[in-house]
Write a protein that holds these residues in place. Structure first.
Motif, short mmCIF file in Angstrom:
data_model
loop_
_atom_site.label_atom_id
_atom_site.label_comp_id
_atom_site.label_asym_id
_atom_site.label_seq_id
_atom_site.Cartn_x
_atom_site.Cartn_y
_atom_site.Cartn_z
N PHE A 276 9.45 -16.24 25.10
CA PHE A 276 8.20 -17.03 24.91
C PHE A 276 8.16 -18.01 25.88
O PHE A 276 7.22 -18.25 26.51
N THR A 277 9.08 -18.81 25.64
CA THR A 277 9.37 -19.98 26.38
C THR A 277 9.42 -19.90 27.86
O THR A 277 8.99 -20.41 28.68
N ALA A 278 10.16 -18.59 28.33
CA ALA A 278 10.30 -18.56 29.81
C ALA A 278 9.14 -18.04 30.45
O ALA A 278 8.72 -18.60 31.52
N GLY A 279 8.25 -17.33 29.60
CA GLY A 279 6.85 -16.89 30.02
C GLY A 279 6.00 -18.07 30.18
O GLY A 279 5.24 -18.35 31.23
N TYR A 280 6.15 -18.94 29.43
CA TYR A 280 5.25 -20.32 29.37
C TYR A 280 5.65 -21.30 30.42
O TYR A 280 4.80 -21.63 31.39
N VAL A 281 7.11 -21.29 31.00
CA VAL A 281 7.37 -22.15 31.98
C VAL A 281 7.26 -21.22 33.28
O VAL A 281 6.83 -22.09 34.25
N LEU A 282 6.91 -20.22 33.32
CA LEU A 282 6.53 -19.50 34.47
C LEU A 282 5.32 -19.73 34.90
O LEU A 282 5.02 -19.84 36.32
N VAL A 283 4.42 -19.81 33.99
CA VAL A 283 3.17 -20.24 34.51
C VAL A 283 2.88 -21.70 35.17
O VAL A 283 2.45 -21.96 36.31
N TRP A 284 3.74 -22.73 34.48
CA TRP A 284 3.89 -23.95 35.29
C TRP A 284 4.72 -23.78 36.49
O TRP A 284 4.31 -24.47 37.42
N ALA A 285 5.54 -22.99 36.61
CA ALA A 285 6.17 -22.79 37.99
C ALA A 285 5.45 -22.37 39.01
O ALA A 285 5.30 -22.81 40.10
N ALA A 286 4.36 -21.24 38.62
CA ALA A 286 3.43 -20.85 39.72
C ALA A 286 2.54 -21.96 40.10
O ALA A 286 1.98 -22.08 41.12
N ALA A 287 2.36 -22.85 39.12
CA ALA A 287 1.38 -23.94 39.55
C ALA A 287 1.94 -24.94 40.48
O ALA A 287 1.25 -25.85 41.23
N GLY A 288 3.53 -24.78 40.84
CA GLY A 288 4.13 -25.54 41.60
C GLY A 288 3.45 -25.25 43.21
O GLY A 288 3.57 -26.11 44.15
N LEU A 289 2.90 -24.08 43.44
CA LEU A 289 2.66 -23.81 44.85
C LEU A 289 1.32 -24.59 45.23
O LEU A 289 1.42 -25.15 46.22
N PRO A 290 0.13 -24.78 44.44
CA PRO A 290 -0.75 -25.69 44.69
C PRO A 290 -0.43 -27.06 44.71
O PRO A 290 -0.88 -27.74 45.67
N ALA A 291 0.43 -27.33 43.79
CA ALA A 291 1.18 -28.90 43.79
C ALA A 291 1.95 -28.86 45.01
O ALA A 291 1.77 -30.30 45.52
N TYR A 292 2.52 -28.10 45.71
CA TYR A 292 3.31 -28.23 46.79
C TYR A 292 2.34 -28.62 48.11
O TYR A 292 2.42 -29.49 48.71
N HIS B 173 0.45 -16.29 28.49
CA HIS B 173 -0.92 -16.39 28.17
C HIS B 173 -0.94 -17.75 27.57
O HIS B 173 -1.93 -18.48 27.56
N HIS B 174 -0.11 -18.16 26.36
CA HIS B 174 -0.26 -19.46 26.03
C HIS B 174 -0.15 -20.43 27.39
O HIS B 174 -0.80 -21.66 27.03
N GLY B 175 0.60 -20.15 28.19
CA GLY B 175 0.89 -21.17 29.21
C GLY B 175 -0.50 -21.46 30.08
O GLY B 175 -0.72 -22.54 30.48
N ALA B 176 -1.05 -20.36 29.99
CA ALA B 176 -2.28 -20.24 31.02
C ALA B 176 -3.35 -21.40 30.02
O ALA B 176 -4.06 -21.99 30.82
N PHE B 177 -3.47 -21.25 28.86
CA PHE B 177 -4.22 -22.23 28.16
C PHE B 177 -3.89 -23.54 28.29
O PHE B 177 -4.62 -24.45 28.59
N CYS B 178 -2.33 -23.76 28.30
CA CYS B 178 -1.90 -25.16 28.51
C CYS B 178 -2.05 -25.68 29.78
O CYS B 178 -2.51 -26.87 30.08
N LEU B 179 -2.10 -24.78 30.93
CA LEU B 179 -2.44 -25.11 32.17
C LEU B 179 -3.80 -25.56 32.27
O LEU B 179 -4.26 -26.76 32.68
N GLY B 180 -4.93 -24.75 31.77
CA GLY B 180 -6.09 -25.12 31.40
C GLY B 180 -6.30 -26.40 31.03
O GLY B 180 -7.31 -27.29 31.35
N CYS B 181 -5.64 -26.72 29.86
CA CYS B 181 -5.84 -28.02 29.38
C CYS B 181 -5.26 -29.43 30.09
O CYS B 181 -6.00 -30.23 29.92
N CYS B 182 -4.18 -29.10 30.96
CA CYS B 182 -3.29 -30.31 31.44
C CYS B 182 -3.31 -30.52 32.76
O CYS B 182 -2.52 -31.30 33.32
N TRP B 183 -3.71 -29.41 33.57
CA TRP B 183 -3.84 -29.44 34.99
C TRP B 183 -4.16 -30.82 35.68
O TRP B 183 -3.56 -31.14 36.62
N SER B 184 -5.39 -31.38 35.20
CA SER B 184 -6.00 -32.82 35.67
C SER B 184 -4.91 -33.89 35.80
O SER B 184 -4.95 -34.63 36.23
#
Length: 258
Positions: A86-102, A171-182
């Motif tokens: 579960f934690t690995a899936g969560y981290v993968l979502v935030w890892a993918a967010a690294g592309l726009p962050a780059y 899936h949970h990571g996606a909600f977290c990304l939606g919450c914290c991306w800004s």
């Protein structure tokens, strides 16, 4: 040992494991801050993605540890591997967010080094975007899912297949990304590897998700961010990474100027 005592012990063990992972990530960031690249860092996508993923692990897992621990107990048999997946899936979502962050890091580096005046305007935009988003209904919706995930956990119980635990975490990571991306967008103003900014933002994330006044914290942060969007024109040092106030993106990445 009673069933309650066993449950408490398992919960403490699982939460502790996630927090230990976050602590290891914080230690890596602190120890490697002096050699995380020089001028070539933004030009090295792989290095940036690795660094970003470890940063997000450090910043986001403390607030997510209770959810991961709770998920570990949703099956008929308590299984630590369930929580790890579960934690690995969560981290993968935030890892993918690294592309726009780059892409953003490369853009802000260009602005900071060639057009300081535009950098101030960009900093104001970054603060304003975060401030406005913090006050939106969608922020409230995603934050509510992160604060009270029971409904999501019931949904995850219907997942099937070998990847179901990773999918649940994503899936949970996606909600977290939606919450914290800004909030993470603010790193563009402060510096991607600004340790103080990382610690402050991580504390805000924990306060929003895990304290009784979390929604109020989100609104206060939004209002403060809007105030910074105006103030930065008079105090450009508030956004050192964009205004050249002693730390460009490159210096932020290699840890100097904190």
């Amino acid at each position: 040992m009673t069933r309650t005592a066993i449950t408490v012990r398992h919960r403490a063990r699982d939460t502790g494991l996630v927090l230990l992972t976050a602590a290891a990530a914080w230690a890596w960031v602190a120890l490697r801050r002096g050699d995380m690249g020089s001028g070539a860092m933004v030009g090295d996508l792989l290095a940036f993605m690795v660094t970003w993923t470890i940063m997000m692990t450090a910043m986001m897992l403390p607030a997510t540890a209770p959810v991961a621990s709770l998920y570990a107990r949703t099956g008929p048999v308590h299984q630590a591997p369930r929580m790890i997946a579960f934690t690995a899936g969560y981290v993968l979502v935030w890892a993918a967010a690294g592309l726009p962050a780059y892409a953003l890091a490369a853009g802000t580096n260009q602005v900071a080094t060639t057009r300081p005046t535009a950098g101030t305007a960009a900093a104001a935009a970054v603060f304003a975007i975060n401030g406005l988003y913090q006050l939106t209904p969608f922020k409230d919706f995603c934050l509510a899912k992160c604060r009270s995930p029971i409904g999501l956990l019931l949904r995850y119980a219907s997942y099937r297949g070998p990847s179901r635990h990773v999918r649940a975490g994503a899936h949970h990571g996606a909600f977290c990304l939606g919450c914290c991306w800004s909030l993470m967008l603010l790193l563009a103003a402060f510096g991607v590897m600004n340790l103080w900014a990382m610690a402050g933002l991580a504390a805000i994330v924990v306060a929003e998700k895990r304290t009784p006044r979390g929604p109020l914290v989100a609104r206060v942060v939004g209002l403060v961010s809007l105030a910074l969007a105006i103030t930065v024109f008079w105090v450009p040092q508030l956004a050192p990474n964009l205004t050249g106030g002693g730390m460009t993106e490159m210096r932020g990445l290699d840890g100097r100027g904190w």
